[in-house]
Design a protein around this motif. Sequence first.
Motif, PDB file in Angstrom:
ATOM      1  N   LEU A 144       0.842  -1.212   0.000  1.00 26.05           N
ATOM      2  CA  LEU A 144       0.000   0.000   0.000  1.00 26.05           C
ATOM      3  C   LEU A 144       0.868   1.250   0.000  1.00 26.05           C
ATOM      4  O   LEU A 144       0.552   2.242  -0.669  1.00 26.05           O
ATOM      5  N   HIS A 145       1.958   1.205   0.752  1.00 30.43           N
ATOM      6  CA  HIS A 145       2.885   2.340   0.791  1.00 30.43           C
ATOM      7  C   HIS A 145       3.438   2.639  -0.597  1.00 30.43           C
ATOM      8  O   HIS A 145       3.657   3.803  -0.960  1.00 30.43           O
ATOM      9  N   GLY A 147       1.825   2.193  -3.308  1.00 26.40           N
ATOM     10  CA  GLY A 147       0.772   2.679  -4.193  1.00 26.40           C
ATOM     11  C   GLY A 147      -0.257   1.661  -4.633  1.00 26.40           C
ATOM     12  O   GLY A 147      -1.113   1.966  -5.470  1.00 26.40           O
ATOM     13  N   ASP A 149      -3.608  -0.570  -4.695  1.00 23.68           N
ATOM     14  CA  ASP A 149      -4.984  -0.349  -4.244  1.00 23.68           C
ATOM     15  C   ASP A 149      -5.370  -1.436  -3.251  1.00 23.68           C
ATOM     16  O   ASP A 149      -4.893  -2.569  -3.340  1.00 23.68           O
ATOM     17  N   LEU A 178      -4.441  -1.627   7.933  1.00 27.66           N
ATOM     18  CA  LEU A 178      -4.592  -0.168   7.899  1.00 27.66           C
ATOM     19  C   LEU A 178      -3.943   0.491   9.110  1.00 27.66           C
ATOM     20  O   LEU A 178      -3.447   1.616   9.018  1.00 27.66           O
ATOM     21  N   GLY A 182      -1.414   3.061   7.731  1.00 23.21           N
ATOM     22  CA  GLY A 182      -2.004   4.389   7.796  1.00 23.21           C
ATOM     23  C   GLY A 182      -3.311   4.411   7.034  1.00 23.21           C
ATOM     24  O   GLY A 182      -3.525   3.618   6.110  1.00 23.21           O
ATOM     25  N   HIS A 183      -4.199   5.293   7.461  1.00 25.31           N
ATOM     26  CA  HIS A 183      -5.525   5.339   6.858  1.00 25.31           C
ATOM     27  C   HIS A 183      -5.453   5.732   5.388  1.00 25.31           C
ATOM     28  O   HIS A 183      -4.665   6.598   5.012  1.00 25.31           O
ATOM     29  N   ARG A 184      -6.217   5.110   4.566  1.00 26.23           N
ATOM     30  CA  ARG A 184      -6.324   5.437   3.143  1.00 26.23           C
ATOM     31  C   ARG A 184      -7.668   4.938   2.648  1.00 26.23           C
ATOM     32  O   ARG A 184      -8.330   4.137   3.319  1.00 26.23           O
ATOM     33  N   SER A 185      -8.057   5.381   1.465  1.00 29.70           N
ATOM     34  CA  SER A 185      -9.335   4.929   0.921  1.00 29.70           C
ATOM     35  C   SER A 185      -9.170   3.507   0.376  1.00 29.70           C
ATOM     36  O   SER A 185      -8.072   3.115  -0.030  1.00 29.70           O
ATOM     37  N   TYR A 186     -10.254   2.763   0.408  1.00 30.83           N
ATOM     38  CA  TYR A 186     -10.227   1.392  -0.097  1.00 30.83           C
ATOM     39  C   TYR A 186     -11.628   1.006  -0.513  1.00 30.83           C
ATOM     40  O   TYR A 186     -12.598   1.664  -0.159  1.00 30.83           O
TER      41      TYR A 186
END
Length: 242
Positions: A144-145, A147, A149, A178, A182-186
């Motif tokens: 995720l870090h 990039g 999805d 997460l 860290g928080h991100r959209s998914y």
Amino acid sequence: MDSGVTLALPGLDLSARGYLVDLDGTLISGGRPLPWTATLLAALAGRFVIVSNDAEHTAAELAAKLAHLVRLDVSQIVLAGECAIRLLARDRPAARVLLLASASLRQLAADLGLGLTDDDPDVVLVGRDRDFSYASIARAARSLHRGADLIVANPDTSHPGPGGEPVPETGALAAAILAAAGHRSYRVIGKPEPALFEDGLVRLGCAAAEALMIGDNPATDGAGAAAAGIRFCDARLFRGDR
Ligand SMILES: [Mg+2]
């Protein structure tokens, strides 16, 4: 309409053309049928699909598990894990995927042509992976870090076990990832998101307004059905304690 059936199952409207039926807490609990299951299945007379946030089994596996209860065609079973993989294979067939899931779902993904990898994926897809580990979190967070999805097959963090104890679910695994990344959209595939409802309506061959969702969770079955324009029947009414 059979008045006996209606009396036994309060709130059930048998005028719908097709029914979407939740599994855990609606048809079975702890692997066993509920007191109303046989009556409900008889009343629906085959005009139903099962719509479940199960993110561990394939439809074929679940049909075999439920064979003692009801004879189901795999086309009548819509599951969050399998749906997530089929949607990914359809929409992003060339994607390299870090798939945290059961052996049977990994096999399904491979059979559909998805490229599975532990290294530098385009997509991290989280199912109910009983082998989930520190290494799983590390691989997913690193991806995720960089990039990738994130797709979460089932948002539920637990479901009740036979004694009411919490049994960890896919959402808890995603939460661990997460927490590290860290928080991100998914993207979420399972109820209350629309994917399973849409798939179920296609299989039933009916419009949202002609269908009825039967489930025991207003927050997932009920809210998801309402957002999709499908009426909702609260299976907790079948217990007669509400
Ligand atoms: Mg349920």
